[in-house]
Write an enzyme that holds these catalytic residues in place. Structure first.
Site, PDB file in Angstrom:
ATOM      1  N   SER A  63       0.830  -1.194   0.000  1.00  0.00           N
ATOM      2  CA  SER A  63       0.000   0.000   0.000  1.00  0.00           C
ATOM      3  C   SER A  63       0.877   1.263   0.000  1.00  0.00           C
ATOM      4  CB  SER A  63      -0.969  -0.034   1.187  1.00  0.00           C
ATOM      5  OG  SER A  63      -1.964   0.940   1.041  1.00  0.00           O
ATOM      6  N   ASP A 105      -8.431  -3.160  -7.028  1.00  0.00           N
ATOM      7  CA  ASP A 105      -7.865  -2.893  -5.707  1.00  0.00           C
ATOM      8  C   ASP A 105      -8.908  -2.202  -4.834  1.00  0.00           C
ATOM      9  OD1 ASP A 105      -4.935  -2.451  -4.274  1.00  0.00           O
ATOM     10  OD2 ASP A 105      -6.386  -0.903  -3.768  1.00  0.00           O
ATOM     11  N   HIS A 132      -6.601  -6.089  -1.305  1.00  0.00           N
ATOM     12  CA  HIS A 132      -5.574  -5.053  -1.196  1.00  0.00           C
ATOM     13  C   HIS A 132      -4.439  -5.606  -0.353  1.00  0.00           C
ATOM     14  CE1 HIS A 132      -3.940  -0.984  -1.061  1.00  0.00           C
ATOM     15  NE2 HIS A 132      -3.895  -1.026   0.260  1.00  0.00           N
TER      16      HIS A 132
END
Length: 420
Positions: free
Chosen positions: A203, A299, A366
């Site tokens: 991330s 995502d 994610h």
């Protein structure tokens, strides 16, 4: 921090809640919207108990304080290190934690007294699993390396560097200094002798692994094999479904607030504004070090915060769909497919050279390097029957290149779709 709070706060359990800040009111709103807190907590606990890994103590880098390399609240930076062994004693995996960004005084103050802004709020031990696992059965190519998790407490993907501290807020924007101080400490602990090294992140940490990739390479011996892996860090510059440039304005504010310009590729900012160079689509093509892009085409963070942010859906029409892709209507799913097309078009800017690895599946999640079931397991997601861990390992060791893009949802039956 109790078990439930720990589980909720980590992206591999509840990635959709990694919003721009660690705002507890936002968390409550999202959980209440589903009215399924008890079931969610049970799922989290079962997932946690089923994780194969090792517990690693935290290291506080007190010496960094005198360098001004501190978290938002002025506390020292921190990391967890599990030493390598056997044939991996001179190999290093440096993995950067994610957790969104803060873009102004208000949102940075929201983070200041949480684990995303203070090392004083971080758990003292961390369970190393998936890409950080020390078990060959769960992490076949990296299990015996020196494995490091750099904790995230600056809100800028480790790019900030503002000297002045406003006494009214006592906020320190020092992410770039944190990264440098921890690198120097790790180099002294053996990283400088690395034969193989991989800089990775998830991330916001995945974005950091792109932005710092060439600098990481420069620290290490010329004859070392050095590469970078970005997991769910390829955030794209796209207007939201209402036509507003929501994420562009947000990134402009992040870069301005944190003074990030010096941490961005100079070759990019020479012809684009600093805020634009925070986007991987403009920075990644300029990275010389081999780079692997791991991302779901759908995502959850990007769809929920870039494509369909709350400001674009004030009535919550999209809530059920964003929580579970299987609840999307045919019209909503088509809009998800539109995002996939935009994402793939932007991804193409990276190029298709053999030094660039690509694993883009059609899962709705994610961060896939931090979840054992997604990274490497009996029923892990695959492309061409190859798991993520194997694809990354083959690419790193030059056993074979990997450049695969999945067919559109719902074609891939190996996916583990998140229910958030």
């Amino acid at each position: 921090m109790n078990l439930v709070t720990y589980l909720i706060s980590h992206s591999f359990i509840f990635p959709f809640l990694h919003q721009y800040t660690a705002n507890s009111r936002k968390l409550k709103k999202m959980v209440d919207a589903r009215r399924s807190t008890r079931a969610f907590v049970l799922i989290c606990i079962l997932s946690f108990l089923n994780t194969d890994g090792c517990i690693v103590d935290i290291t506080y880098l007190e010496s960094a304080i005198e360098k001004g390399a501190v978290c938002l609240d002025g506390s020292p930076p921190a990391y967890h290190l599990s030493p390598g062994f056997g044939s991996g004693v001179n190999n290093w995996l440096v993995h950067m934690e994610g957790g969104g960004w803060c873009n102004n005084v208000t949102t940075c103050l929201d983070r200041k007294d949480t684990r995303l802004g203070s090392s004083n709020k971080m758990e003292k031990q961390f369970n190393f699993s998936a890409i950080l696992s020390n078990n060959r059965s769960f992490n076949p190519d990296l299990y015996n390396w020196n494995r490091v998790l750099i904790r995230y407490c600056d809100g800028s993907s480790f790019t900030g560097d503002v000297e002045r501290v406003d006494p009214a807020t006592d906020l320190h924007y020092r992410g770039a200094r944190i990264w440098l101080a921890i690198m120097e400490d790790l180099l002294a602990k053996g990283l400088k002798n690395a034969n193989n090294a991989l800089l990775s992140g998830c991330s916001a940490g995945g974005l950091a692994s792109i932005l710092h990739c060439d600098r990481f390479r420069a620290f290490l011996p010329k004859d070392a094999k050095v590469k970078c892996l970005s997991d769910a860090g390829y955030f794209i510059n796209v207007k939201d479904i209402t036509g507003k440039e929501h994420i562009k304005a947000f990134y402009d504010d992040v870069v301005k607030t944190h003074g990030s310009v010096r941490s961005l590729p100079s070759s990019c900012i020479s012809h684009l504004g600093p805020g634009m160079c925070f986007f991987p689509q403009y920075a990644a093509p300029l990275i010389d070090t081999p780079l692997f892009m791991l991302n779901p085409a759908y995502d959850t963070w990007q769809i929920g915060n870039i494509w369909i942010p709350d400001t674009a859906d004030p009535n919550g029409t999209w809530n059920n769909c964003k929580f579970d892709i299987r609840h999307c209507s045919s019209i909503q799913l088509q809009i998800f497919q539109d995002f996939r097309i935009k994402f793939l078009n932007v991804l193409s800017l990276v190029g298709n050279s053999s030094s660039k690895g690509i694993f883009i599946n059609s899962c709705y999640n994610h961060c896939q390097t931090e979840n054992q079931e997604l990274w490497f397991g009996a029923d892990s997601p695959v492309l061409d029957n190859i798991t993520i861990a194997k694809a990354v390992g083959n690419w790193f060791y030059d056993r074979s290149s990997f450049h695969k893009i999945d067919c559109p949802y719902p074609c891939d039956t190996s996916c583990h779709h998140g229910v958030f």
